[in-house]
Structures are given as structure tokens and as C-alpha cells.
Design an enzyme around this catalytic site. Structure first.
Site, PDB file in Angstrom:
ATOM      1  N   PRO A  27       8.555  -6.096  16.339  1.00 45.42           N
ATOM      2  CG  PRO A  27       7.709  -4.391  17.706  1.00 45.42           C
ATOM      3  CD  PRO A  27       8.582  -5.610  17.736  1.00 45.42           C
TER       4      PRO A  27
ATOM      5  CB  SER B  76      -0.936  -0.002   1.209  1.00 46.75           C
ATOM      6  OG  SER B  76      -0.175   0.092   2.398  1.00 46.75           O
ATOM      7  CG  HIS B  77       2.710   3.124   2.647  1.00 50.24           C
ATOM      8  ND1 HIS B  77       1.926   2.359   3.460  1.00 50.24           N
ATOM      9  CD2 HIS B  77       2.367   4.415   2.898  1.00 50.24           C
ATOM     10  CE1 HIS B  77       1.156   3.148   4.200  1.00 50.24           C
ATOM     11  NE2 HIS B  77       1.396   4.388   3.877  1.00 50.24           N
TER      12      HIS B  77
ATOM     13  CG  PHE C 129       2.001   2.017  15.684  1.00 53.68           C
ATOM     14  CD1 PHE C 129       1.083   2.869  16.282  1.00 53.68           C
ATOM     15  CD2 PHE C 129       3.096   1.596  16.428  1.00 53.68           C
ATOM     16  CE1 PHE C 129       1.256   3.304  17.591  1.00 53.68           C
ATOM     17  CE2 PHE C 129       3.280   2.032  17.737  1.00 53.68           C
ATOM     18  CZ  PHE C 129       2.357   2.884  18.324  1.00 53.68           C
ATOM     19  CB  ALA C 130      -2.055   4.425  11.695  1.00 54.02           C
TER      20      ALA C 130
ATOM     21  N   GLY D 121      -6.633   2.918   4.453  1.00 55.32           N
ATOM     22  CA  GLY D 121      -6.630   2.111   3.231  1.00 55.32           C
ATOM     23  C   GLY D 121      -7.321   0.761   3.423  1.00 55.32           C
ATOM     24  CD  GLU D 122      -7.061  -3.876   6.038  1.00 54.71           C
ATOM     25  OE1 GLU D 122      -7.612  -4.953   5.789  1.00 54.71           O
ATOM     26  OE2 GLU D 122      -5.903  -3.589   5.668  1.00 54.71           O
TER      27      GLU D 122
ATOM     28  CG  HIS E  29      -8.023   5.899  28.011  1.00 54.17           C
ATOM     29  ND1 HIS E  29      -8.338   4.588  28.315  1.00 54.17           N
ATOM     30  CD2 HIS E  29      -7.025   6.255  28.853  1.00 54.17           C
ATOM     31  CE1 HIS E  29      -7.569   4.185  29.316  1.00 54.17           C
ATOM     32  NE2 HIS E  29      -6.772   5.171  29.659  1.00 54.17           N
TER      33      HIS E  29
ATOM     34  NE  ARG F 257       0.279   4.935  -0.514  1.00 54.06           N
ATOM     35  CZ  ARG F 257      -0.373   5.435   0.529  1.00 54.06           C
ATOM     36  NH1 ARG F 257      -0.365   6.731   0.763  1.00 54.06           N
ATOM     37  NH2 ARG F 257      -1.056   4.657   1.326  1.00 54.06           N
TER      38      ARG F 257
ATOM     39  CB  ALA G 169       5.512   4.111   5.465  1.00 54.72           C
TER      40      ALA G 169
END
Lengths: 346, 346
Positions: free
Chosen positions: A309, A49-50, A182-183, A190-191, A232, A54, A125
């Protein structure tokens, strides 16, 4: 050509292709090189996706007038440990690349330094930026707001962007840096977009419709509000990103960026904050010893079968290094069509 | 005395009480003042688990020999934008207070600065530290590892601490700063502890037993591993905290801190990283204008009925300012008992 046909490109071919397309759409050669590098890195690391996809997004941004394709970035030093690069409305990659050497030098001179990219269009990204710092032995943090698509916890109206944050940590012995990105939204926008195109329902925990009700309808959530990850706590982080990569650097919040877009559907325009810390600042000649202690932590994670990660990206990279970059023939065709449109336009 | 009896103290009385207890347990007067200030602030803000109750924890740490009650912190400048305070095994509050003026001066001089607290015992919330920075007009970030109690996502064995991070942002017009502070574990360890004492089951999403199975048994999870919040994203953040407030500053990881404790059950010993950014660095004379843009974001959150992170604390503070600090009579009695034991010990 069947739907599953794939095309294989070497990194050099992919880079050449990307630069050609971007220049056809009016990007100055240095912009085209910087943007192509990021896209090819994404494709190589399995972030499709990146990746080269793009190119279509970048062309669209030029077409809609949301990016200045030949902007000339301006680097300045607002304080002894701060760098600012005014991107003048162009893509973020070249401003980052032009400010990077000064950021690195300042981090090494003072122990810590920060760089603001202002007035840039950010569609990629963040991990390539912190990886670039970690490859120079520095710890990197990067933050950027986007468009106001995400509701605060306890609300249902969009305030935050998807507001990613990225972190890079240098590893010894020629290993690739530890890098994640990460977002702060529950999922990538995009998902949800992919679910909308496929006509599939989404989990009702991803967002709200415009009336503020949890919804399984992807389109309704795209028109309503996404949720943050982690309730939160994720919302607090989204606010942090919004503040330190928005008002703190004199740039737009996600709400302001969306308003400035005026419904053109372009990539977010705004700022990015990058912080670099030199391990030698606190550790002096002890850097190697202390990096080894970090390796013990990584080993404790991987030793129990958990993934570090960023490890999926590195695994994809290893495959790409052997096999080349495999992209769907359909995408290749779309890129060729965009190239043609760019040439006719020029 | 019934279980619901409460005692009301003025902030001054609470501070006097806390200092008296701490000094009875051998804390040097400057340590006692700094620690008391943090505890009274916590109590005032409704963070009862980080309020006067912590006097019992502090006494326990002295009793078990995990803290040096009269350590003399040493402030140094490892680089022009870095401050280090070696806490020499004492509580973290005095080292923070002693390094703060230099951190503030460096952030104002260079635009950004960082301070490492090393070799300190940290038992308190982090928010008082970033709030102190924000009260001086600076943006603050703080991070600290703890003891290895938390499993990485995809694993079931403890690697990370509860690894809190805190953020402070100055607000205009005499408003209290925007401040949040959260653990990267799914819940606070104290929450599980409370369930254990009450003999209550916990949700099976909070952690694993020592065999690696999700468990509703609080004691089993305390002996096994807690989970991070927010799945892989929370785990990535926990790793970030572990690295930048551990090896990056030459201090212990949570695993090392737990090993160093040698089963004494003391508060975590280790480091803390504090980053301070001066808004004037990037904004020059535009600080007031850009802070107003941040206020618009806060208004967009509160305007839809959502709570700002940290707002419960500020609401509790407002009540305390009127009513005084109300603590359970049972806790007051426990504190008196601890005071007595401290005196007899001295």
C-alpha cells in the site's frame, strides 16, 4: 494548446504558484504555506485529485464563505497526552502543523498521545499528516468524517461521510515511511463525479439513487447514497471514524457537517483525530531490531510480486523528483484564471 | 440422542463447567476463571465458534504444549501512558484482566493510553476486551495478529494472520456498549474449516490453493492462502494490525507465530495491542451531550432498518438471558469427554 498539452513545474515553482493563488484569495501567509505544501505533495505523489487542482476547490470554499481564510488556530492541552487545536473555521493544514510538535513531544514523553483538530475545513488527503509523524519516527493514525454521503450496510440513506483513515509506519535506512490512506466508501466521491461529468455509467455496486435502488447513474447516486467498501466491515469502520473523529472530540458528525453547509457545496467542516505512538515506548533500545522484523513482512509482500500500500505514490514521487511536476495546460490555465479572480476580488 | 438435541445451561452452570474443564487441563484457577468468562460470554452472545466449543481448542493447546497453563503474568509500565503485560506463554484473558485496571487508570489520567499483551496465546474473540473498556466509559480499540494464513492483495502466498480488530464505544442510559470485532480476512478461518468438514465447496473469492489459483476446495485453501476482505483496503488494514500488534510491541508477526508453532496446529502465540481513550479527556464535562450526538448517528442507521454492528450479539444475549445457554448435546458430550481426558491426564 491541445487537450494533452502539459506544463512542467519544479516543486518550488508549484509551491510559489499555490501560495500566490491562496494568498490572492485571502489566506493568511502561514495558512497559504501549509495548504500549498499539502497540495504540492499530492501533485508530486501523483494524487492529482488532491494536487494543484485543489486550488480551485480552496478558492471555491473561500468564495462560498465556508472557510475562514485567516483563522488563527489555538493550541491547547486538555490532558497530559492530548493536544487540541481549534482551527477557528480555517483550513486544517496550519492547525495540524502548529499542533504537530506538541503531539510528537507528548507521544515521546508518554508513549502514546492524540491530537484533535476541531472546527477545521478538511479538503485534502490524510496521508501527509501520518507521513509527517512517521518521518519523526512515530507510528501515526488519522481519521476524519466528511459529509453524510454514504449509507450504512443494509440501508440506502446517507449517514456516514467518505470517512478516510490513514496509517503511517517509520521504516529504517532512510526509506520513505510505509503510509496508506483510504476512504471507507466503496470509491472516492470524486470518482463518481468524474463519471457524471463524462456522462459514463457507474457499476451498480457503488451506490443507490434517492429511492434506495442500486443505480448506474452517477448523478442519481450523488443525489442518493454511496456505499461503503467491504460490506458490513467497511460500514463498521466508517462508524468508527464517524465516532472517534466526531463526538469523541466534540466535533461534528458527517450529517451535522452537511447540515451546517446549508447547501453551499463547500468542503466538509469538522474535526480530525490523530493518534501518535512512539515505538521506543514499548521497545526501548530495541526499536531498530523490531523495525527490521517489520521489513521482513514488507519483503514477504513485495517478494511475491504484490504491491505495498502506498507504493504507487512513492513511485510517482520518484518520477516527479526527476521530471518535475507535470500538470495539464488546461489546469494551469484554470489556476491562472482563479488567481486573476482572486486578485480582482481582493 | 438426536443430532438436534440441545442442552440448556444457566450462565453459572456454564461457567462452572468451563472452569472445571480448564482446571482439569492444568490451568491455574485465575486463568481458568478468566478464560471461562470469555467463553461463556461468547456462548451467551451467540458466537458459538468462540463459545464453549473453545474448551476443546484450549485443551488441545495444552495437550500440544503450545500454552503454559499456569503462567504468572507480569504487569509493567514501560512509559507513563503505556502498560505491558507479559503473559509468559499463557492464555491472553488473565493478562488482559490483570492489566485492565492500570490501563483504565492511565487512560483517565492522560486522556489516552495503550496496553500491550506480550507472549500470550490468543484463541478468542477480541470484543470482550473492548466491551470491558466501554463498560468503564472508555473508547477501546484492540488488534491482534494470528498465524500467517492470508495473502496480501495482488499476491497468493500467506503473509498476514486473520488479524482482527475490535472497537468499543460507551452508550448512555444503561445501554450495552456499541461493540464490533471483525477479521480482516474475507471470512473466518473456522468458516472454511466448517466447509471442509462438510465436504462443501467454498466461493472462489475466499482464497487460493498452494499453486496460487483461486479455489473452491476448502482444504486446498486451508493449505494455500485465504484472502483479505475489501481487496487492497482490507489488505492495508491487515498490514496495520500486523505491525502495531507485532513489531511495535516487540511481539511476533503472524509469519513468526506460525513458524514458532512448528506444525503443532496450536492457537496463535504473540501479542495484542489495546488502546483506550477517555471521552472526558477531550470533552470534559460535555461527555453526556456529545454521547447523545453519537446516539443520533445510531438512530439514523437503525431508523432506516439497517443493523448496527454488534446488534446480533446483543439480540442473542437477550435471548440467552431469558432461556439460558443452549448448546448441542453432542458438544456437551464432547466437553464431558475432554473433561474426562483432562482428569486422567492430571
Amino acid at each position: 494548446m491541445s487537450a494533452t498539452d502539459m506544463i512542467t513545474l519544479s516543486p518550488e515553482q508549484a509551491d510559489e504558484l499555490a501560495r500566490t493563488v491562496l494568498q490572492a484569495w485571502g489566506l493568511a501567509p502561514d495558512h497559504a504555506s501549509a495548504v500549498a505544501h499539502t497540495m504540492v505533495s499530492g501533485e508530486r505523489d501523483g494524487c492529482t485529485s488532491h494536487g494543484l487542482y485543489r486550488l480551485l476547490v480552496a478558492a471555491n470554499s473561500v468564495e462560498r464563505g465556508v472557510v475562514v481564510p485567516d483563522a488563527v488556530p489555538e493550541v491547547s492541552e486538555p490532558a497530559s497526552a492530548l493536544v487540541r487545536v481549534d482551527g477557528k473555521g480555517g483550513f486544517a493544514q496550519l492547525p495540524f502543523a502548529q499542533g504537530l510538535p506538541l503531539l510528537v513531544a507528548k507521544a515521546k514523553a508518554h508513549g502514546i498521545a492524540a491530537m484533535a483538530l476541531n472546527n477545521v475545513v478538511h479538503f485534502a488527503a490524510l496521508w501527509p499528516e501520518v507521513e509527517a509523524l512517521a518521518e519523526q519516527g512515530l507510528v501515526g493514525l488519522a481519521f476524519t468524517p466528511s459529509h453524510a454521503w454514504v449509507a450504512p450496510e443494509g440501508g440506502t440513506k446517507p449517514v456516514f461521510g467518505t470517512n478516510p483513515l490513514a496509517f503511517g509506519w517509520p521504516r529504517p535506512d532512510g526509506q520513505a515511511p510505509f503510509v496508506f490512506d483510504f476512504a471507507t466508501s466503496a470509491v472516492a466521491r470524486g470518482e463518481i463525479e468524474l463519471h457524471r461529468r463524462a456522462g459514463k455509467a457507474i457499476p451498480d455496486t457503488w451506490g443507490y439513487d434517492a429511492q434506495g435502488n442500486p443505480s448506474t447513474d452517477a448523478e442519481a447516486v450523488l443525489d442518493g447514497a454511496m456505499r461503503t467498501f467491504g460490506a458490513h466491515k467497511g460500514a463498521a469502520l466508517a462508524a468508527l471514524v464517524e465516532l472517534i473523529a466526531g463526538p469523541l472530540i466534540g466535533d461534528m458528525t458527517s450529517a451535522e457537517s452537511l447540515a451546517a453547509d446549508e447547501g453551499r457545496g463547500g468542503a466538509p467542516l469538522g474535526g480530525e483525530l490523530v493518534i501518535a505512538i512512539d515505538p521506543a515506548g514499548f521497545l526501548g533500545s530495541g526499536v531498530a531490531d523490531h523495525l527490521r522484523r517489520a521489513e521482513a513482512m514488507f519483503a514477504a509482500i513485495e517478494g511475491q510480486g504484490a504491491r505495498l500500500p502506498g507504493s504507487r505514490r512513492l513511485a510517482a514521487r520518484a518520477v516527479s523528483d526527476v521530471q518535475g511536476l507535470r500538470i495539464p495546460a488546461k489546469l494551469y490555465q484554470d489556476i491562472m484564471d482563479v488567481l486573476e479572480r482572486g486578485k480582482q476580488r481582493g
